[in-house]
Scaffold this active site. Sequence first.
Site, PDB file in Angstrom:
ATOM      1  N   HIS A 285      40.565  37.163  29.639  1.00  0.00           N
ATOM      2  CA  HIS A 285      41.879  37.281  28.985  1.00  0.00           C
ATOM      3  C   HIS A 285      41.810  36.992  27.486  1.00  0.00           C
ATOM      4  O   HIS A 285      42.469  37.655  26.691  1.00  0.00           O
ATOM      5  CB  HIS A 285      42.895  36.369  29.690  1.00  0.00           C
TER       6      HIS A 285
ATOM      7  N   ASP B  50      49.276  39.997  36.324  1.00  0.00           N
ATOM      8  CA  ASP B  50      49.091  38.552  36.548  1.00  0.00           C
ATOM      9  C   ASP B  50      49.607  37.731  35.369  1.00  0.00           C
ATOM     10  O   ASP B  50      49.869  36.536  35.511  1.00  0.00           O
ATOM     11  CB  ASP B  50      47.600  38.247  36.806  1.00  0.00           C
TER      12      ASP B  50
ATOM     13  N   ASP C  26      44.783  46.671  30.631  1.00  0.00           N
ATOM     14  CA  ASP C  26      44.221  45.620  31.501  1.00  0.00           C
ATOM     15  C   ASP C  26      44.388  46.112  32.939  1.00  0.00           C
ATOM     16  O   ASP C  26      45.287  45.695  33.660  1.00  0.00           O
ATOM     17  CB  ASP C  26      45.013  44.327  31.258  1.00  0.00           C
TER      18      ASP C  26
HETATM   19  N1  SAM Z   1      41.597  41.723  34.860  1.00  0.00           N
HETATM   20  C1  SAM Z   1      41.553  42.556  35.963  1.00  0.00           C
HETATM   21  C2  SAM Z   1      40.254  43.227  36.254  1.00  0.00           C
HETATM   22  O1  SAM Z   1      39.566  43.726  35.354  1.00  0.00           O
HETATM   23  O2  SAM Z   1      39.893  43.230  37.425  1.00  0.00           O
HETATM   24  C3  SAM Z   1      42.728  43.481  36.026  1.00  0.00           C
HETATM   25  C4  SAM Z   1      43.915  42.646  36.342  1.00  0.00           C
HETATM   26  S1  SAM Z   1      45.486  43.287  36.520  1.00  0.00           S
HETATM   27  C5  SAM Z   1      45.874  42.505  38.024  1.00  0.00           C
HETATM   28  C6  SAM Z   1      45.370  45.006  36.872  1.00  0.00           C
HETATM   29  C7  SAM Z   1      46.742  45.604  37.199  1.00  0.00           C
HETATM   30  O3  SAM Z   1      46.788  46.975  36.820  1.00  0.00           O
HETATM   31  C8  SAM Z   1      47.119  45.568  38.677  1.00  0.00           C
HETATM   32  O4  SAM Z   1      48.104  44.610  38.902  1.00  0.00           O
HETATM   33  C9  SAM Z   1      47.589  46.996  38.986  1.00  0.00           C
HETATM   34  O5  SAM Z   1      48.733  47.028  39.822  1.00  0.00           O
HETATM   35  C10 SAM Z   1      47.863  47.523  37.579  1.00  0.00           C
HETATM   36  N2  SAM Z   1      47.844  48.988  37.474  1.00  0.00           N
HETATM   37  C11 SAM Z   1      46.994  49.851  38.068  1.00  0.00           C
HETATM   38  N3  SAM Z   1      47.321  51.117  37.737  1.00  0.00           N
HETATM   39  C12 SAM Z   1      48.404  51.046  36.904  1.00  0.00           C
HETATM   40  C13 SAM Z   1      49.193  52.018  36.237  1.00  0.00           C
HETATM   41  N4  SAM Z   1      48.943  53.320  36.354  1.00  0.00           N
HETATM   42  N5  SAM Z   1      50.214  51.578  35.446  1.00  0.00           N
HETATM   43  C14 SAM Z   1      50.483  50.240  35.320  1.00  0.00           C
HETATM   44  N6  SAM Z   1      49.763  49.296  35.943  1.00  0.00           N
HETATM   45  C15 SAM Z   1      48.745  49.684  36.727  1.00  0.00           C
END
Ligand code: SAM
Length: 275
Positions: free
Chosen positions: A62, A86, A154
């Site tokens: 982060h 998160d 992210d």
């Molecule tokens: N730091 C993490 C990693 O590299 O594993 C990523 C963390 S964060 C939880 C990733 C987020 O991206 C998820 O909560 C997921 O729901 C979101 N996400 C995936 N596709 C997306 C999209 N098209 N638009 C917005 N959010 C999205």
Amino acid sequence: MELWFSEMQSKNVKMSYKIKNVLHSEKTKFQNLAVLDSEEFGRMLILDDVVQLTMKDEFIYHEMIAHVPLFTHGSPERVLVIGGGDGGTLHEILKHPVKEAHLVEIDEKVIEASKKFFPELSVAFDDPRAKIFCEDGIAYVKRFKNHYDVIIVDSTDPVGPAVGLFRKEFYKDIFDALTEKGVFVAQTESPFYYEGLLKEVYNCIAEIFPYAAVYTAVVPTYPGALWTFIMGSKQVDPNKANVPESCDFKTRYYTPDIHKACFKIPAFIKEILSK
Ligand code: SAM
């Protein structure tokens, strides 16, 4: 009986964590979501059996996905995070004197789980400068032109709703949504297991932005530990940014020296990029 959680880090590699407790588990509209309490890494957020964060090492990812682009820009006022439900990236961004920090997360259940199980990170959602939108980041970014100073992607791995977050069309929309000195960063996975993706995203960014650069950080719970980020910048050369001498907030991984050093990439990554 001992409880273990295993993540397939690649088709042939498994990483296992001894678990104290399963705190939460649900199937959302988009993915399987679980919160586990592990012996070594504390609470962990798992999406579709992939570790997203652990409380022991989240600070590395982060801090590096937030402070490197924000300090590269120098004076960002409006920042956007795509994904990142998160709240960890938002939490780091809000340590800067930004005017607005927006977050677009497709899955509201991730935000809800974070509010319940990761209060140290989700505290960011209560900051008056933060605005949260629950929708697809791909559609969201298309609606803005010349609007955000920094955009951070992210995302989860390039599967399911995140596939489009690794496509050229999306990066073009990001370029348009950025102001004239805009800076963009995306997490681009492990150089060991996602060699092809790293090269593809780098080539796209280099075609769209005047400056493209890869930087790395070591995140123990991500596959291969060595993690990559790609920066696209409209005006500031990432290698010549005016990084401040010191930070006026506390960090545990990021320092101005780390900022300058993180763009010095290992020979094998240079090789991947030049193939
Ligand atoms: N730091 C993490 C990693 O590299 O594993 C990523 C963390 S964060 C939880 C990733 C987020 O991206 C998820 O909560 C997921 O729901 C979101 N996400 C995936 N596709 C997306 C999209 N098209 N638009 C917005 N959010 C999205």
